[in-house]
Design an enzyme around this catalytic site. Structure first.
Site, short mmCIF file in Angstrom:
data_model
loop_
_atom_site.label_atom_id
_atom_site.label_comp_id
_atom_site.label_asym_id
_atom_site.label_seq_id
_atom_site.Cartn_x
_atom_site.Cartn_y
_atom_site.Cartn_z
N ARG A 222 49.55 -36.06 20.76
CA ARG A 222 50.80 -36.30 20.05
C ARG A 222 50.64 -37.55 19.18
NH1 ARG A 222 51.97 -31.79 20.75
NH2 ARG A 222 53.68 -30.93 21.95
N HIS B 76 49.20 -30.59 12.35
CA HIS B 76 49.61 -30.13 13.69
C HIS B 76 49.42 -28.61 13.83
CE1 HIS B 76 52.43 -31.14 17.29
NE2 HIS B 76 51.65 -30.12 17.59
P1 NDP Z 1 48.58 -30.31 31.19
O1 NDP Z 1 49.90 -30.78 31.68
O2 NDP Z 1 48.00 -29.06 31.74
O3 NDP Z 1 47.48 -31.47 31.45
C1 NDP Z 1 47.73 -32.80 31.23
C2 NDP Z 1 46.50 -33.61 31.65
O4 NDP Z 1 46.71 -34.97 31.27
C3 NDP Z 1 46.28 -33.60 33.17
O5 NDP Z 1 44.91 -33.52 33.46
C4 NDP Z 1 46.84 -34.95 33.60
O6 NDP Z 1 46.22 -35.51 34.77
C5 NDP Z 1 46.48 -35.81 32.41
N1 NDP Z 1 47.36 -36.97 32.36
C6 NDP Z 1 48.68 -37.03 32.15
N2 NDP Z 1 49.12 -38.30 32.22
C7 NDP Z 1 48.05 -39.05 32.49
C8 NDP Z 1 47.85 -40.44 32.67
N3 NDP Z 1 48.87 -41.32 32.61
N4 NDP Z 1 46.62 -40.88 32.94
C9 NDP Z 1 45.59 -40.01 33.02
N5 NDP Z 1 45.70 -38.67 32.84
C10 NDP Z 1 46.93 -38.21 32.58
O7 NDP Z 1 48.70 -30.25 29.63
P2 NDP Z 1 47.96 -29.25 28.60
O8 NDP Z 1 46.50 -29.34 28.81
O9 NDP Z 1 48.59 -27.91 28.63
O10 NDP Z 1 48.39 -29.91 27.19
C11 NDP Z 1 48.06 -31.24 26.90
C12 NDP Z 1 48.75 -31.70 25.63
O11 NDP Z 1 48.12 -31.16 24.48
C13 NDP Z 1 50.20 -31.30 25.43
O12 NDP Z 1 51.09 -32.04 26.24
C14 NDP Z 1 50.39 -31.59 23.96
O13 NDP Z 1 50.70 -32.97 23.78
C15 NDP Z 1 49.00 -31.32 23.38
N6 NDP Z 1 48.98 -30.09 22.55
C16 NDP Z 1 48.74 -30.21 21.21
C17 NDP Z 1 48.69 -29.09 20.40
C18 NDP Z 1 48.36 -29.20 18.95
O14 NDP Z 1 48.43 -28.19 18.23
N7 NDP Z 1 47.97 -30.36 18.46
C19 NDP Z 1 48.91 -27.74 20.95
C20 NDP Z 1 49.13 -27.73 22.35
C21 NDP Z 1 49.18 -28.87 23.12
P3 NDP Z 1 46.31 -34.77 36.20
O15 NDP Z 1 45.41 -33.56 36.06
O16 NDP Z 1 45.77 -35.76 37.14
O17 NDP Z 1 47.75 -34.41 36.39
C1 OXD Z 2 52.29 -27.57 21.64
C2 OXD Z 2 51.98 -27.90 20.25
O1 OXD Z 2 52.64 -28.47 22.42
O2 OXD Z 2 51.83 -26.98 19.43
O3 OXD Z 2 52.18 -26.39 22.01
O4 OXD Z 2 51.84 -29.08 19.91
#
Ligand code: NDP
Ligand code: OXD
Length: 315
Positions: free
Chosen positions: A230, A278
Site C-alpha cells: 500500500r 495499482h
Molecule cells: P495476508 O493477510 O494473507 O498476509 C499478510 C502477511 O503480512 C502475513 O504473513 C503477516 O504475518 C504479515 N504481517 C502483517 N503485519 C505484520 C507485521 N507487523 N510484522 C510482520 N509481518 C506482518 O495478506 P495477503 O498476502 O493476502 O495480502 C497482502 C497485501 O498485499 C494486502 O493487504 C494488500 O495491501 C496488498 N495487495 C496489493 C495488490 C496490488 O495490486 N498492489 C493486490 C492485492 C493485495 P503473519 O503470517 O505472522 O500473520
Molecule cells: C487488493 C488490491 O487489495 O487490489 O486486492 O490492492
C-alpha cells in the site's frame, strides 16, 4: 443457502462491469439470493451480505441486518474496523485470480531487476551499448515482507528460477527452500541479506511508514525495491533520498500515496523508478464470486470463513 436467504440481499459495491459477472455467477449458483449492484440497494433491511471495495459510510446504521462483510480486494485497510459491528465478520479476498496476477507482476519485476532491464532502458535512451555481467539467480537474494497468501505464492514461483529466497512475517514459520525471519528481532538480519525487497504487507498501524530511511539503510547498498503493498507503507521522501544516494538502486512501485501522485511529483520522472497504477493484481470476478459463495455456504454451516480478518491484528 438457507431459508433466511430467500429474503436476503447480497449487495455488491465495486467495479460495476465486474459486478455483472458476479451477478451471473450468483444467478446460476444461488438464485434464491437477491443479488444487487450498488447503487440499486433495494430494501436496506434485507441486505445480509455486502461486498465492497470502497465501503459506504455508516454501514452499521444503513444495513442493520448485515451478516457478513466482504472486501472485494485482498486488502481491508479501506474499512474502519472500529465502526463495524463486532458480530459482523469481515472477510478479505483470497482467490486464485488475485494470487496469479500478483505472481506475474512480482516475477516480472524481480526478473527485470535481476537482468538489469531498467539500466538497459536508460542505455537505449542515450544510444549507449554496455553489457553488464549476468549474475546467477542463485546469487540474487530476494526477500519478501509478508508471508500471507500472496507472499507465499510469490516465493513459491520465485524459487523455481533458483533465486535465494527469504521471507519475513509477524509470526515464525517454516517454508521449504525459503529462509524465514519474524518479528522486529528478525528484521535486521532479513534485510541485511536481501538484494531485491518485495513488500507484500497489509497496511496496519504497525506497518504504516515502514519503508523508510532506517529500513533502506539496513539493506545492502544498491538493493532494489518492488512495492506492491500500500502507498502508505512508503515514505516517498526517504525513498527519493535513498535512490539519489545510491542506497536503493531501483524501485518498482505499484502503489503510492496518494493514487495517482499529483502532477510534478518527483517519483513520476525519477530515472530509477518504474511506476504502475495499482494494477499488480486485480480480483477476477468469476473466481471471486465463487470463493464468496463458498464462504456463504461455510457461514451457513457454521464453518470457519476463508480469509476472515483478525480485528485484533488489523489484517
Ligand atoms: P495476508 O493477510 O494473507 O498476509 C499478510 C502477511 O503480512 C502475513 O504473513 C503477516 O504475518 C504479515 N504481517 C502483517 N503485519 C505484520 C507485521 N507487523 N510484522 C510482520 N509481518 C506482518 O495478506 P495477503 O498476502 O493476502 O495480502 C497482502 C497485501 O498485499 C494486502 O493487504 C494488500 O495491501 C496488498 N495487495 C496489493 C495488490 C496490488 O495490486 N498492489 C493486490 C492485492 C493485495 P503473519 O503470517 O505472522 O500473520
Ligand atoms: C487488493 C488490491 O487489495 O487490489 O486486492 O490492492
Amino acid at each position: 443457502m438457507d431459508e433466511k436467504d430467500q429474503e436476503a440481499t447480497f449487495l455488491y459495491k465495486a467495479d460495476p462491469e465486474r459486478g455483472r459477472i458476479w451477478a451471473q455467477v450468483f444467478a446460476q449458483e444461488a438464485p434464491e439470493i437477491d443479488f444487487r449492484v450498488w447503487p440499486d440497494i433495494g430494501d436496506p433491511a434485507r441486505v445480509a451480505y455486502l461486498a465492497a471495495w470502497e465501503p459506504p459510510d455508516d454501514i452499521a446504521e444503513r444495513f442493520p441486518n448485515l451478516r457478513v462483510l466482504f472486501s472485494t480486494g485482498a486488502g481491508i485497510d479501506q474499512f474502519d474496523l472500529d465502526a463495524l459491528p463486532a458480530e459482523v465478520p469481515l472477510v478479505r479476498m483470497v482467490e486464485p485470480g488475485i494470487i496469479d496476477g500478483m505472481i506475474e507482476y512480482v516475477v516480472f519485476s524481480v526478473l527485470a531487476l535481476h537482468r538489469d532491464m531498467p539500466a538497459y532502458r536508460r542505455q537505449q535512451a542515450c544510444e549507449h551499448w554496455q553489457p553488464i555481467q549476468v549474475r546467477t539467480a542463485a546469487s540474487r537474494r530476494v526477500g519478501v515482507l509478508g508471508l500471507g497468501s500472496l507472499g507465499q505464492a510469490v516465493l513459491a514461483r520465485l524459487k523455481l528460477f533458483g533465486f535465494d529466497c527469504a521471507g519475513w512475517a509477524r509470526s515464525p514459520r517454516t517454508i521449504e527452500g525459503v529462509r524465514t525471519f519474524s518479528g522486529t528481532d528478525g528484521l535486521a538480519s532479513f534485510l541485511g541479506g536481501t538484494d531485491v525487497l518485495v513488500c507484500l504487507l497489509p497496511l496496519t498501524d504497525e506497518t504504516r511508514g515502514m519503508l523508510c530511511a532506517r529500513l533502506f539503510d539496513a539493506l545492502p547498498r544498491g538493493a532494489s525495491l518492488v512495492h506492491v503493498g500500500r502507498g502508505q507503507h512508503l515514505r516517498d521522501v526517504d525513498l527519493l533520498a535513498a535512490l539519489d544516494a545510491g542506497q536503493i538502486g531501483e524501485a518498482f512501485l505499484d502503489v503510492t500515496d496518494p493514487e495517482p501522485l499529483p502532477p510534478g511529483h518527483a517519483l513520476w520522472r525519477h530515472p530509477r523508478v518504474w511506476l504502475t497504477p495499482h494494477i499488480a493484481s486485480m480480483t477476477q470476478p468469476e473466481s471471486a464470486a465463487r470463493v464468496v459463495l463458498d464462504n456463504l455456504h461455510r457461514h451457513r454451516d457454521g464453518e470457519p470463513l476463508l480469509g476472515l480478518v483478525d480485528r485484533g491484528k488489523g489484517y
